[in-house]
Enzyme design. Structure first.
Site, short mmCIF file in Angstrom:
data_model
loop_
_atom_site.label_atom_id
_atom_site.label_comp_id
_atom_site.label_asym_id
_atom_site.label_seq_id
_atom_site.Cartn_x
_atom_site.Cartn_y
_atom_site.Cartn_z
N LYS A 1 9.29 101.39 24.00
CA LYS A 1 10.85 100.91 24.38
C LYS A 1 11.54 102.30 23.77
CE LYS A 1 10.14 96.92 22.72
NZ LYS A 1 9.98 95.54 22.18
N ASP B 1 6.79 89.42 19.22
CA ASP B 1 7.83 88.44 19.54
C ASP B 1 7.57 87.70 20.88
OD1 ASP B 1 9.67 90.95 21.65
OD2 ASP B 1 7.45 90.77 21.32
C1 0WK Z 1 14.89 87.59 21.70
C2 0WK Z 1 13.58 87.24 20.68
C3 0WK Z 1 13.09 88.80 20.06
C4 0WK Z 1 12.72 89.42 21.25
C5 0WK Z 1 14.06 89.48 22.27
C6 0WK Z 1 13.11 90.39 23.52
O1 0WK Z 1 14.29 86.70 19.42
O2 0WK Z 1 12.07 88.59 19.22
O3 0WK Z 1 12.34 90.90 20.99
O4 0WK Z 1 14.22 88.39 22.67
O5 0WK Z 1 14.31 90.24 24.55
P1 0WK Z 1 15.37 91.63 24.37
O6 0WK Z 1 16.44 91.37 23.32
O7 0WK Z 1 14.43 92.82 24.23
O8 0WK Z 1 15.96 91.43 25.84
C1 BGC Z 2 5.95 96.08 22.74
C2 BGC Z 2 5.69 94.47 22.51
C3 BGC Z 2 6.77 93.45 22.82
C4 BGC Z 2 7.47 93.75 24.13
C5 BGC Z 2 8.59 92.72 24.24
C6 BGC Z 2 6.91 96.12 24.11
O1 BGC Z 2 7.17 97.36 24.27
O2 BGC Z 2 4.82 96.84 23.08
O3 BGC Z 2 5.13 94.66 21.51
O4 BGC Z 2 6.19 92.27 22.96
O5 BGC Z 2 7.86 95.16 24.21
O6 BGC Z 2 9.58 93.17 23.36
#
Ligand code: 0WK
Ligand code: BGC
Ligand code: 0WK
Ligand code: BGC
Length: 896
Positions: A193, A227
């Site tokens: 990311k 996660d």
């Molecule tokens: C919420 C979870 C967190 C995860 C996230 C992924 O609590 O652990 O990494 O969702 O979604 P994002 O915030 O990257 O859209």
């Molecule tokens: C990471 C994972 C993670 C996913 C969702 C990826 O870039 O390598 O470990 O689960 O993002 O957050």
């Protein structure tokens, strides 16, 4: 309306009257024509089912590659073991802190899992705080990132008035690929990311967090959780079928419960373990090249990790908006949009976000949103520009959900095949802003998944409370297992003060034993050996060595003078149990028990205790009437060992046996020995028989229920308490008792108490030495347990190794405390500030156990700092010493 019609292919049913019917038909055709034109332009992004099945098949193949130890390194799907072996089982309970790092929001949480009286279901209370994560921290020094995490954690505790003093178990959700060998350990493989903090790759993230946390907070990081795993466990809290975790957010990834036997990187083949697929990297080896478009290549080239996370860059939130921008930019440059007028904004990376994409695909306001967003980019969109851009979003996000569906289909198929099921009923726990906020993403995904794997009944559950509830569940399991385990083992952990007090009690036992008519359990038996060899000994002697693991008969040739030497020939003879515990008459001469006192260890021959064993041996030899020997000396093995080593090192004045039994002898000042008729020599070797310490209850405060069980089952109940805590005949039994208890409490071997585990003596002490050897991998621990008829998992092996370690460490420390008492007594006897002395040592436990001797020596250094003790291993056994004593006795007889 039109858009939904197009999406679902049934627009004409909506408009009844002719005029508006024509209008909507026109609109539909207009809409379709624009869409078709975009579809053509983005043909490569529109994946049909055959292609998805093809991708799914490639994905499955890569999963296999990642699971196998041979091909894992080359696999793009790293299939990382998570050491989470079960989904929540309803016993989780307690208060936990959680840190959630790696998603779009950095959160600190407190999770309270409580089982309320009279209520079946447990309640979960959560309080959380989102903290900013300045961009510079994501690409700065790693330690600063974790310092920031620690400051936020402290702020959270203060804000929520959570005590800083109390120890808080913490679950760390860290959303990046980590190689884990245990729940509370994980090396960061690579960032992904928009994270690229320096100095942390290859480092243990739990330690890194622990180091950052240390200031002013008492937090115990018990679990590191990805996660996806946290999401699966969060959803698994309410739905036992949830065995897949899916994230479609800033990044994308999935985990699932794989059969342990398929995970080569982890020992054990029973049960399941959650595997973090790290599917974002799928395609990094070119497996998706035939599906990559120029836009994907542009995204990759402009990313902070080119060549990495191929699938993620086609699927996840960090990239979807940018993909749309690049497509729109290209179409504009080609004059297909906005009359070819490109603006700076449109040229600017990141100007179209995934949130924009979601907004543009809103059912109702999608087109309006599209127009607003394009206007914000200083573009002047026409209606068909808007429709076109909106459709670009659709194609891009549709491809994303399709690719996710292909990956998911591969996972679900694998689970169904693993379990040899015709149909699989399963739940997928999902989280991530793309899945949550994109208006149609979820529906599209569900639809395609069900189309690709019709034999899987898939339920999708959105994780309402993020992954931290799940992380708390994992921490709860870790805490419970650790706590229970530690609870059982804590009674084996002796503090420095406890060891000091054992030293003092041993000292008191030594002193008391020297008194005449003493009833001290430390017998302090005179050996009538007044001095150690001086090299003038010579002659040929027979020696019998009875009482250790082996019974030995020896012929010892001693030469004095310049070419002084001791050569010996010996033969080992097994002692059948029925003789050890038969009649006394069936054996004898010079042996290693407190002569005419009591049997110890595994011996219980009748009509011996209280009798003169020399007489008994003479009788036995007479009964054979085949040869004649003159029994000159009876020697305890500690004394024989001391003499044998003293022949090499005149400073050797202590003999230690740490073998089947445990005992020590040393040269005591005659003035201190109140026993009668001992002559005017300065010193005499005293056989302490320290194994008896504790028979008067003086060790009851450190004796555990397991020790009492061993004593109860022994042939000399209530005797030799110190020996039963320290020697080879018993340590294996103590371990077996602990394993039995942990199994009965469901903490080991899945709670299955097998006959093997109930069999006394099955866990010989030699297994401790093997199991504790650092070189032994867990797999070998498992094969030892297998050999004992104990089917175990990898966690079981870890626990068994820990129990062996706790029991043998205590034994070595106790022997060290006893030895400290002996050397300090000698030092004080001689009025010395400092004593340099050598201990002659023998016994399989001291010789073969990987850590026993070191721990014993360290304990002596700590408890008798004024004594510099050298340990000399007796190579030839105590028979040599017995011969030397005989030689001295012989010479003294002649001189008299
Ligand atoms: C919420 C979870 C967190 C995860 C996230 C992924 O609590 O652990 O990494 O969702 O979604 P994002 O915030 O990257 O859209
Ligand atoms: C990471 C994972 C993670 C996913 C969702 C990826 O870039 O390598 O470990 O689960 O993002 O957050
Ligand atoms: C070897 C000695 C023998 C002693 C034995 C103790 O020669 O006298 O009894 O060591 O060690 P174990 O065989 O009990 O481990
Ligand atoms: C015996 C001692 C012996 C020790 C080591 C104990 O059980 O009582 O006499 O020295 O074992 O073999």
């Amino acid at each position: 309306m039109i858009r939904r019609g197009v999406e679902e292919g049934n627009i004409l049913t909506h408009s009844a009257d002719s005029a508006s019917f024509c209008l909507s038909l026109l609109l539909l055709l207009f809409f379709l024509s624009v869409s078709l034109f975009v579809d053509r332009f983005l043909y490569a992004m529109r994946l049909h089912d055959d292609q998805l099945r093809d991708i799914s098949a490639r994905f499955q193949a890569e999963m296999k590659k990642g699971l196998s130890a041979e091909s894992n390194a080359a696999a793009t799907l790293k299939m990382l073991p998570t050491h989470v072996c079960s989904t929540p089982d309803g016993s989780e309970n307690g208060e936990f802190l959680a840190v959630d790092l790696g998603g779009s929001k950095f959160k600190v949480l407190q999770v309270k899992v409580r089982k309320e009286a009279g209520r079946v279901r447990r309640s979960v209370e959560m309080q959380e705080q989102t903290y900013p994560l300045p961009k510079e921290l994501l690409i700065g020094r790693g330690v600063e990132l974790f310092d920031h995490v620690s400051e936020c954690l402290k702020d959270f505790l203060l804000q929520k008035k959570i005590s800083l003093e109390k120890k808080h178990p913490l679950g760390f959700t860290f959303s990046f690929p980590c190689q884990q060998t245990a729940l509370n350990q994980g090396l960061l493989l690579n960032w992904s990311k928009n994270y690229w903090a320096r100095g942390l790759q290859g480092k243990d993230m739990v330690n890194t967090l622990r180091q950052a946390i240390s200031r002013g907070m008492d937090v115990d990081v018990l679990a590191l959780v990805n996660d996806t795993v946290g999401t699966m466990m969060t959803c698994g809290f309410d739905d036992q079928h949830c065995e897949v975790g899916l994230i479609i957010g800033t990044g994308t990834n999935a985990c699932y419960m794989e059969e342990l036997r398929h995970i080569d990187l982890v020992e054990g083949d029973e049960g399941r373990m959650c595997v973090n697929t790290e599917w974002g990297a799928f395609g990094d080896d070119g497996a998706l090249d035939d599906y990559l478009t120029e836009f994907d290549r542009d995204i990759d080239a402009a990313s902070i990790n080119p060549g990495k996370q191929c699938l993620e860059k086609m699927v996840s939130g960090l990239y979807l908006g940018e993909l749309v921008r690049l497509v729109v930019l290209k179409m504009t440059k080609l004059g297909l949009l906005f009359d070819g007028r490109v603006t700076d904004a449109l040229r600017t990376k990141g100007k179209i976000t995934t949130a924009h994409v979601a907004a543009m695909e809103q059912y109702k306001d999608g087109l309006k949103n599209t127009r607003d967003i394009l206007l914000d980019l200083s573009l002047n969109p026409s209606p068909d520009d808007c429709i076109a851009v909106q459709h670009v979003c659709t194609v891009v996000s549709f491809r994303s959900s399709n690719l996710v569906a292909a990956g998911l289909a591969a996972i679900l198929t694998r689970i169904r095949q693993n379990r040899k099921l015709k149909t699989l009923r399963i739940t997928v726990g999902v989280d991530g802003t793309v899945y949550k906020t994109h208006p149609q993403y979820a529906k599209r995904l569900h639809k395609v998944v069900r189309r690709l794997v019709p034999d899987c009944h898939v339920r999708f559950v959105l994780s309402e409370s993020g992954s931290s509830k799940g992380a708390a569940m994992v921490t709860a399991v870790a805490q419970r297992v650790t706590a229970r385990r530690h609870q059982s083992l804590s009674s084996f952990r002796l503090s420095r003060d406890q060891l000091r007090s054992v030293k003092a009690r041993m000292r008191a036992g030594l002193e008391a034993g020297l008194k005449s008519n003493s009833h001290s359990p430390v017998k302090m038996l005179p050996s009538y050996v007044f001095r150690t060899p001086d090299g003038t000994e010579c002659g040929k002697y027979l020696a019998l060595d009875l009482g250790g693991t082996n019974f030995r008969v020896l012929l010892v040739k001693i030469r004095s003078g310049l070419r002084r030497s001791v050569r010996l020939y010996n033969k080992l003879y097994p002692i059948p149990l029925e003789i050890m515990q038969g009649t006394g008459e069936e054996k004898f001469l010079s042996f290693f028990f407190p002569s005419w006192k009591i049997w110890t260890k595994g011996f219980k021959a009748t009509d011996c205790e209280g009798n003169d064993v020399v007489d008994m041996l003479r009788e036995a030899i007479k009964r054979r009437n085949e040869f004649d020997v003159d029994i000159v000396a009876i020697v305890n093995d500690t004394v024989g060992t001391m003499m044998s080593c003293a022949y090499e090192d005149p400073q050797c004045e202590i003999g230690l046996i740490a073998g089947t039994g445990s005992n020590v002898c040393y040269m005591e000042e005659l003035r201190n020995i109140e026993k009668n008729g001992l002559g005017e020599m300065q010193r005499m070797c005293i056989n302490t028989e320290w194994g008896g310490l504790g028979e008067d209850g003086c060790l009851d405060d450190i004796i555990t229920e397991y020790d009492n069980a061993v004593d109860r089952e022994s042939i000399n109940h209530g005797r030799q308490r110190f020996e039963k805590l320290t020697s080879g005949l018993y340590l294996g039994e103590v371990v077996r008792q602990v394993l039995l208890d942990l199994t009965r409490r469901g903490l080991l071997f899945k709670g299955r108490v097998t006959e093997a585990l109930k069999t006394p003596g099955i866990f010989e002490t030699k297994y401790l030495s093997q199991i504790e050897s650092d070189r032994l991998a867990l797999l070998q621990v498992r094969s030892i347990l297998q050999h004992l008829g104990l089917d175990s998992t990898c966690d079981d092996s870890i626990i068994v190794k820990e129990v062996c370690g706790a029991v043998s460490r205590r034994a070595a420390q106790l022997c060290g405390a006893g030895m400290a008492a002996v050397v300090d007594k000698i030092r004080e006897n001689r009025g010395l500030d400092q004593l340099n002395i050598t201990v002659g040592v023998d016994g399989t436990l001291y010789k073969l156990h990987p850590h026993f001797s070191t721990v014993l020596q360290e304990t002596v250094v700590a408890l008798a700092p004024q004594c510099y003790v050298t340990y000399l291993l007796s190579e030839e056994g105590s028979g040599r010493g017995a011969a030397l004593i005989t030689a001295v006795a012989r010479r003294d007889q002649v001189e008299m």
